[in-house]
Design a protein around this motif. Structure first.
Motif, PDB file in Angstrom:
ATOM      1  N   SER A  34     -35.186   6.967   7.407  1.00 25.54           N
ATOM      2  CA  SER A  34     -33.777   6.664   7.653  1.00 25.54           C
ATOM      3  C   SER A  34     -33.389   6.552   9.126  1.00 25.54           C
ATOM      4  CB  SER A  34     -32.904   7.752   7.006  1.00 25.54           C
ATOM      5  OG  SER A  34     -33.208   9.030   7.538  1.00 25.54           O
ATOM      6  N   VAL A  35     -34.231   7.034  10.047  1.00 24.83           N
ATOM      7  CA  VAL A  35     -33.795   7.140  11.435  1.00 24.83           C
ATOM      8  C   VAL A  35     -33.515   5.781  12.077  1.00 24.83           C
ATOM      9  CG1 VAL A  35     -36.101   7.079  12.494  1.00 24.83           C
ATOM     10  CG2 VAL A  35     -34.257   8.398  13.583  1.00 24.83           C
ATOM     11  N   VAL A  36     -34.156   4.713  11.591  1.00 22.13           N
ATOM     12  CA  VAL A  36     -33.933   3.401  12.209  1.00 22.13           C
ATOM     13  C   VAL A  36     -32.679   2.716  11.674  1.00 22.13           C
ATOM     14  CG1 VAL A  36     -36.384   3.037  12.644  1.00 22.13           C
ATOM     15  CG2 VAL A  36     -35.379   2.169  10.531  1.00 22.13           C
ATOM     16  N   ASN A  37     -32.080   3.254  10.597  1.00 25.25           N
ATOM     17  CA  ASN A  37     -30.944   2.559   9.984  1.00 25.25           C
ATOM     18  C   ASN A  37     -29.827   2.272  10.977  1.00 25.25           C
ATOM     19  OD1 ASN A  37     -31.889   2.247   7.346  1.00 25.25           O
ATOM     20  ND2 ASN A  37     -31.255   4.296   6.758  1.00 25.25           N
ATOM     21  N   VAL A  38     -29.387   3.314  11.674  1.00 29.12           N
ATOM     22  CA  VAL A  38     -28.263   3.153  12.594  1.00 29.12           C
ATOM     23  C   VAL A  38     -28.647   2.261  13.775  1.00 29.12           C
ATOM     24  CG1 VAL A  38     -26.662   4.397  14.093  1.00 29.12           C
ATOM     25  CG2 VAL A  38     -27.306   5.373  11.893  1.00 29.12           C
ATOM     26  N   ALA A  39     -29.925   2.193  14.093  1.00 34.01           N
ATOM     27  CA  ALA A  39     -30.382   1.392  15.230  1.00 34.01           C
ATOM     28  C   ALA A  39     -30.588  -0.077  14.880  1.00 34.01           C
ATOM     29  CB  ALA A  39     -31.697   1.969  15.778  1.00 34.01           C
ATOM     30  N   LEU A  40     -30.410  -0.464  13.609  1.00 33.04           N
ATOM     31  CA  LEU A  40     -30.742  -1.832  13.188  1.00 33.04           C
ATOM     32  C   LEU A  40     -30.014  -2.917  13.991  1.00 33.04           C
ATOM     33  CD1 LEU A  40     -30.983  -1.362   9.315  1.00 33.04           C
ATOM     34  CD2 LEU A  40     -32.848  -1.957  10.876  1.00 33.04           C
ATOM     35  N   ALA A 157     -30.935  14.475   8.864  1.00 32.02           N
ATOM     36  CA  ALA A 157     -30.910  14.275  10.313  1.00 32.02           C
ATOM     37  C   ALA A 157     -31.157  12.830  10.721  1.00 32.02           C
ATOM     38  CB  ALA A 157     -31.972  15.165  10.980  1.00 32.02           C
ATOM     39  N   GLY A 158     -31.717  12.014   9.813  1.00 35.31           N
ATOM     40  CA  GLY A 158     -32.137  10.672  10.184  1.00 35.31           C
ATOM     41  C   GLY A 158     -31.040   9.813  10.787  1.00 35.31           C
ATOM     42  N   ASN A 159     -29.928   9.679  10.057  1.00 36.38           N
ATOM     43  CA  ASN A 159     -28.858   8.808  10.544  1.00 36.38           C
ATOM     44  C   ASN A 159     -28.210   9.363  11.807  1.00 36.38           C
ATOM     45  OD1 ASN A 159     -28.870   6.715   8.500  1.00 36.38           O
ATOM     46  ND2 ASN A 159     -28.166   8.282   7.086  1.00 36.38           N
ATOM     47  N   LEU A 160     -28.001  10.680  11.854  1.00 36.43           N
ATOM     48  CA  LEU A 160     -27.375  11.274  13.040  1.00 36.43           C
ATOM     49  C   LEU A 160     -28.283  11.153  14.259  1.00 36.43           C
ATOM     50  CD1 LEU A 160     -25.060  12.795  14.330  1.00 36.43           C
ATOM     51  CD2 LEU A 160     -26.076  14.935  13.520  1.00 36.43           C
ATOM     52  N   ALA A 161     -29.569  11.477  14.065  1.00 37.57           N
ATOM     53  CA  ALA A 161     -30.520  11.377  15.180  1.00 37.57           C
ATOM     54  C   ALA A 161     -30.656   9.931  15.650  1.00 37.57           C
ATOM     55  CB  ALA A 161     -31.886  11.926  14.755  1.00 37.57           C
ATOM     56  N   GLY A 162     -30.690   8.998  14.689  1.00 39.45           N
ATOM     57  CA  GLY A 162     -30.786   7.588  15.068  1.00 39.45           C
ATOM     58  C   GLY A 162     -29.593   7.142  15.902  1.00 39.45           C
TER      59      GLY A 162
END
Length: 482
Positions: A34-40, A157-162
């Motif tokens: 999930s961590v790359v989602n916000v960075a797309l 943490a994935g979306n927040l960390a991203g």
């Protein structure tokens, strides 16, 4: 993780370090889903992805992870725990470095695929090490509780960390952050992980894993190219045809060639397996891709920054965890599993229908928070009953295969679902207005709602009976690999 283990009454010293090591690795694997989602959007702009091909930043990880998960689960027994853990972690770390330094879209997609393969080797190894290092009973139960918490924390943490990494540093750090963590893990694993006793006589169904993964990848490619070229164009037709032929070859290998098949096809004679996995396929095709479209909606329609987007995702995660961990197990002791699945799917469908009404003028409460509370409640209600149904009532010899099939189905559903849903959205974001994009993404959310209604209908084809909540220490290993 070590502090949590101590609070639960675990022992100190090397045992706690070992647990922290395997939980840290599991955290990384789940985080990178999930961590790359916000960075797309930043990745799209930085490397020149087209809107149709942006999905491969997600799917390039999901497909190898799903396709080689069952195979990865057998490697630790065959080659030794430490050796396989090191190999998986090394591949995951090197691929993260390559992705973080990528200079083109093609290099990033290849790096994400290598990450997914490393994750498929690493994730089962973490659980194998845990179950062979802690004796049955209270200590293993506590260790499994800590391991499960690590997976939940990684997803949360994935979306927040991203968002934080993209806003403060760069989208590249959503991948580069794995490099120092992976290097530290490799150093510690040499000291603290025992190799076990490799069972060299077992055979690996490598051919089955390759055929399944390439077949689903070809189907996903065919569907994704249809958005740009139309369903009758050569590339989509070639991808879909190749995918179908590869999956037929997979069936032949599993039934006639493999001495130890990756997937015993006789399992599909059971209604819990055939209907349950169909429901799981559709659920995965809805609940995983929604993060992709929510990210684009927040940043392109509402003009949220990456950090604000990550923060906006917190209610989704909190509600899903609270409902899934607290409310659903309590309900499963009182209500039929298929009733919970149907109810959860209908509630989630209502939430996504609400989400489809987002406009550039929507406020956070009505545009994001309200729908999030509804569909997160629904998804929290339906996921555990499906999982329990698919993996219950099986012979001990089939439990691991059925659980692994369930995880694989969910990941493949996510990849194919994203490819199909992308075809419903606009292809030219540069020319589209914010209102046009909102309408476009709204179509994807309506399609998700429609698919969840089908899940609700399928639920009533599942066997009747209250759901059971197995003790985590007795659950099949593959069930716990997310």
């Amino acid at each position: 993780m070590i502090r949590l283990y101590h609070k639960l009454g675990g022992s100190t010293g090397g045992e706690a370090v070992l647990l922290g090591l395997v939980c840290g690795a599991q955290f990384m694997v789940v985080l990178d889903i999930s961590v790359v989602n916000v960075a797309l959007p930043s990745i799209e702009h930085g490397l020149g992805f087209t809107p149709a091909r942006l999905q491969w930043v997600v799917n390039a990880y999901a497909l190898p992870y799903a396709g080689f998960l069952l195979l990865g689960g057998r490697l630790a027994d065959l080659l030794g725990h430490r050796r396989v853990f090191l190999a998986g972690l090394a591949l995951f770390t090197v691929a993260s470095l390559a992705g973080g330094l990528a200079t083109s879209a093609e290099i990033l997609v290849a790096a994400r695929a290598a990450q997914g393969l490393g994750a498929a080797v690493l994730a089962p190894a973490t659980l194998t090490i845990l179950t062979t290092s802690f004796p049955e009973g209270t200590r293993r139960t506590r260790a499994l509780a800590t391991w499960t918490a690590a997976g939940l924390a990684g997803g949360a943490a994935g979306n927040l960390a991203g968002g934080l990494l993209t806003e403060v540093l760069s989208w590249r750090w959503t991948l580069l952050i794995n490099v120092p963590l992976g290097a530290l893990g490799m150093v510690l694993s040499v000291r603290w992980i025992r190799d076990g006793n490799p069972a060299g006589r077992r055979r690996l169904d490598v051919g089955g894993a390759v055929l399944a993964t390439t077949g689903l990848a070809a189907l996903t490619y065919g569907v994704s190219r249809a958005q740009e070229h139309g369903w009758g164009a050569p590339r989509p037709v070639l991808g879909l045809t190749a995918g179908a032929l590869l999956l037929v070859a997979f069936v032949v290998v599993e039934t006639r060639v493999a001495t130890e098949p990756l997937l015993p096809l006789r399992l599909f004679r059971l209604r819990t397996v055939s209907v349950g996995n169909t429901a799981m396929l559709l659920a995965g095709a809805c609940l995983n891709p929604m993060w992709f479209f929510l990210t684009l909606s927040m940043q392109r329609v509402l003009n949220y920054s990456p950090l604000l987007t990550g923060l906006a995702f917190l209610p989704h995660t909190v509600v899903a965890i609270v409902v899934g961990v607290r409310l659903t197990p309590w309900l499963m002791r009182r209500v039929q599993a298929r009733t919970l699945v149907a109810t959860g799917a209908v509630i989630a469908a209502a939430g996504f229908a609400w989400q489809s009404t987002l406009t550039p003028g929507s406020g956070y409460v009505a545009g994001i928070l309200g729908p999030a509370l509804v569909f997160s409640l629904g998804s929290g209600l339906l996921t555990t009953p499906i999982t329990t149904t698919v993996t219950s009532g099986l012979a001990t010899a089939d439990a691991g295969a059925a659980s692994g099939l369930m995880n694989t189905t969910k990941q493949f559903g996510a990849a194919l679902g994203l490819a199909v849903l992308v075809t419903t959205t606009t292809t030219t974001t540069t020319a589209a207005t914010r209102a046009g994009l909102a309408t476009s993404y709204g179509r994807a959310f309506l399609a998700i709602a429609a698919a969840l209604v089908v899940v609700a209908a399928l639920a009533f084809a599942l066997p009747a009976g209250k759901g059971r909540v197995p003790g985590r220490e007795n659950a099949p290993a593959a069930e716990k690999v997310h």
